[in-house]
Design an enzyme around this catalytic site. Structure first.
Site, PDB file in Angstrom:
ATOM      1  CG  HIS A 201      -2.076   0.846   1.266  1.00 53.52           C
ATOM      2  ND1 HIS A 201      -2.376   1.731   1.899  1.00 53.52           N
ATOM      3  CD2 HIS A 201      -3.029   0.795   0.285  1.00 53.52           C
ATOM      4  CE1 HIS A 201      -3.532   2.436   1.718  1.00 53.52           C
ATOM      5  NE2 HIS A 201      -4.191   1.947   0.626  1.00 53.52           N
ATOM      6  CE  LYS A 203      -1.677   4.542  -1.914  1.00 54.33           C
ATOM      7  NZ  LYS A 203      -2.318   3.653  -0.798  1.00 54.33           N
ATOM      8  CG  HIS A 416      -7.488   8.164  -1.441  1.00 56.64           C
ATOM      9  ND1 HIS A 416      -6.003   7.796  -1.874  1.00 56.64           N
ATOM     10  CD2 HIS A 416      -8.001   6.764  -1.381  1.00 56.64           C
ATOM     11  CE1 HIS A 416      -5.860   6.933  -1.736  1.00 56.64           C
ATOM     12  NE2 HIS A 416      -6.947   6.062  -1.551  1.00 56.64           N
ATOM     13  CE  LYS A 418      -4.695   6.306   2.358  1.00 57.67           C
ATOM     14  NZ  LYS A 418      -5.989   6.433   1.923  1.00 57.67           N
TER      15      LYS A 418
END
Length: 532
Positions: A201, A203, A416, A418
């Site tokens: 996950h 990025k 989107h 976090k």
């Protein structure tokens, strides 16, 4: 002759004084010293020859004097010219006289230096093509969970790169060989993922230019949607090459190197050793399902607790946690207490199962907010990436009271991102806070004026991302077990700092009678899961 010699000595002395202004001019000082000695020898020889030889013809004497004067004056001018050239070269290369940031800003046309910059991927300040700077990019590593089109794979980002750019793409696809060379300049890297669970996950972009390494850590997938429509956070910092090799990497570089070694076996990782990370403005926080020998402090909640403890946070201090997430799983109160403790440097052996929820606010959008962001009755773009199932929300242990509505500061946008903001209780100075914690009425020392911290990255507020603490099956030591590869940055907040960047409205509103966005229910007809 003596008048010329005095002028020459003065010129050389002035040159030496100028040279002393810069430590980089030591070689020049030695050259000038040798030149001074040579001048003295010439002057002494010329003087002795003039006094000892009375038979030398006057015209010859003048001819010798003229040649010597010309040579010496030329030598002084040459030394002055060389001094100026050297000083200009040092000014261009020395971080002492001119900061790396200033040099990089002016190093090329339309170039920009990034110094721990944070923002929204949809803002004009963080255009993907500007970050990649394909014209000047030599090589790069790109990591993403979603690439936008399963049929075309990494083409959306690969097409933005030069054909001669060496590119390495970290891809989530269990069961693949660790390294696949798709073409001479394109390599696909597949991290090891345990069977039946786990997600790559992360990025991340590592971009190699002639004069720096650019580190980009974000919540955004490498898709058109995440860099143009949907809110995502991004952290960018450039690092210069090392001036000289040294034994150990600074904390930021050392952690990044170790982490990437778990993510991929490719030798590209070793390029990190060529850069100077001493100017890093953040701490890295990662999660990995891969086996490693770095201990509990390396991964997930263990890493979070280690970094916050380093910042001076203590478990008994009053502080508030605000966490924006795009995905929620089976959130349970005991795990939330464990997470709250880790935010202040602690990992209790027995987190509370009966205490009320801590001051921990989880920002997740209500159905009303998501639908209001749509146009003409349609779903807003990106809503398919906002994930929570009703069965988890309705479970007895789910702490519904901690939920707050997540509403973008950009009208009509879905987030989107976090983001986690942790701050000591509002309205109290750090010294007031420490007096209460000590119970003695005296203020304890506050480490570096840190009042809180902010996190940006790929971690959602889930146990899969952050893990849980358990006893190792092999060593009997405590370890943090996580399912996912995740990576983010933690940046300290100090007294006097501006409020941290967040892409949502503050303070977040309570749900009241509203319900969270249940993706599968709303998108049951014609909907498809999206990137996380």
């Amino acid at each position: 002759m003596e008048e010329i010699d005095d002028d020459l000595r003065l010129a050389i002395e002035l040159s030496l004084q100028d040279a002393n202004r810069d430590e980089e001019d030591e070689d020049l000082q030695r050259a000038l010293a040798l030149s001074q000695a040579e001048v003295n020898d010439r002057i002494d020889v010329s003087s002795s020859q003039s006094s000892a030889s009375s038979v030398t013809k006057p015209d010859q004497n003048f001819a010798v004097a003229d040649a010597s004067d010309t040579f010496l004056l030329n030598r002084a001018n040459m030394e002055r010219d060389r001094l100026e050239r050297l000083r200009k070269r040092v000014a261009d290369a020395s971080s002492d006289e001119e900061p790396f940031s200033k040099r990089f800003k002016t190093a090329g046309e339309n170039r920009r230096y990034w110094e721990a910059s944070v923002g929204n991927t949809c803002s004009a300040d963080f255009v993907l093509d500007s970050l990649i700077d394909a014209r000047n990019l030599r090589s790069g590593l790109f990591s993403s969970f979603d690439w936008g089109n399963r049929d075309k794979g990494v083409e959306w980002i690969a097409d933005r790169l030069g054909k001669d750019t060496d590119a390495y793409f970290v891809v989530h696809e269990p069961g693949k060989p660790r390294v696949v060379q798709a073409s001479p300049k394109r390599n696909l890297l597949y991290p090891p993922i345990p069977a039946n669970f786990g997600t790559m996950h992360v990025k991340l972009m590592l971009l190699i230019f002639q004069d720096c390494l650019r580190v980009v850590i974000t919540s955004a997938n490498l898709t058109q949607r995440d860099w143009s429509t949907v809110d995502n956070v991004v952290f960018v910092q450039d690092f210069p090459p090392r001036a000289s090799p040294f034994a150990a990497l600074p904390s930021f570089g050392d952690y990044l190197h170790k982490y990437l070694k778990l993510l991929t076996e490719h030798k590209f990782v070793e390029v990190l050793k060529e850069y100077d990370f001493s100017s890093a403005k953040a701490e890295l926080v990662g999660s990995t399902p891969a086996a490693h020998s770095f201990g509990i402090d390396f991964c997930g909640l263990g890493r979070l607790a280690a970094v916050t403890k380093k910042l001076g946070f203590k478990p008994k201090e009053g502080y508030n946690v605000e966490y924006q997430t795009s995905s929620l799983g089976a959130l349970k109160l005991p795990w939330l207490h464990l997470f709250y403790a880790a935010c202040a440097g602690s990992l209790p052996h027995s987190p509370s199962t009966s205490a009320p929820p801590p001051p921990f606010r989880v920002l997740f959008p209500t159905s009303d907010s998501v639908l209001a962001a749509g146009r003409r009755g349609s779903f807003p773009e990106g809503c398919e990436a906002i994930c929570l199932e009703r069965k988890w929300y309705e479970a007895p242990m789910f702490p519904k009271s901690v939920l707050r509505d997540s509403v973008s500061t950009r009208p009509g946008a879905i987030s989107h991102a976090k983001v986690m903001v942790v701050e000591r209780n509002a309205g109290k100075t750090l010294k007031d806070q420490s007096r209460e914690n000590n119970g003695s009425g005296e203020a304890a020392e506050v480490k570096d004026g840190v009042k809180g911290w902010v996190y940006y990255g790929s971690h959602n507020c889930t146990q899969s991302a952050w893990g849980t603490i358990a006893k190792s099956r092999t060593t009997s030591q405590r370890e943090c077990r996580t399912n996912n590869y995740e990576l983010g940055v933690l940046i300290p907040l100090r007294e006097g700092d501006n409020p941290p960047f967040v892409p949502y409205k503050r303070p977040p509103e309570e749900y009241g009678t509203r319900q969270p966005w249940f993706r599968m229910e709303h998108l049951a007809q014609g909907g498809a899961p999206g990137g996380q």
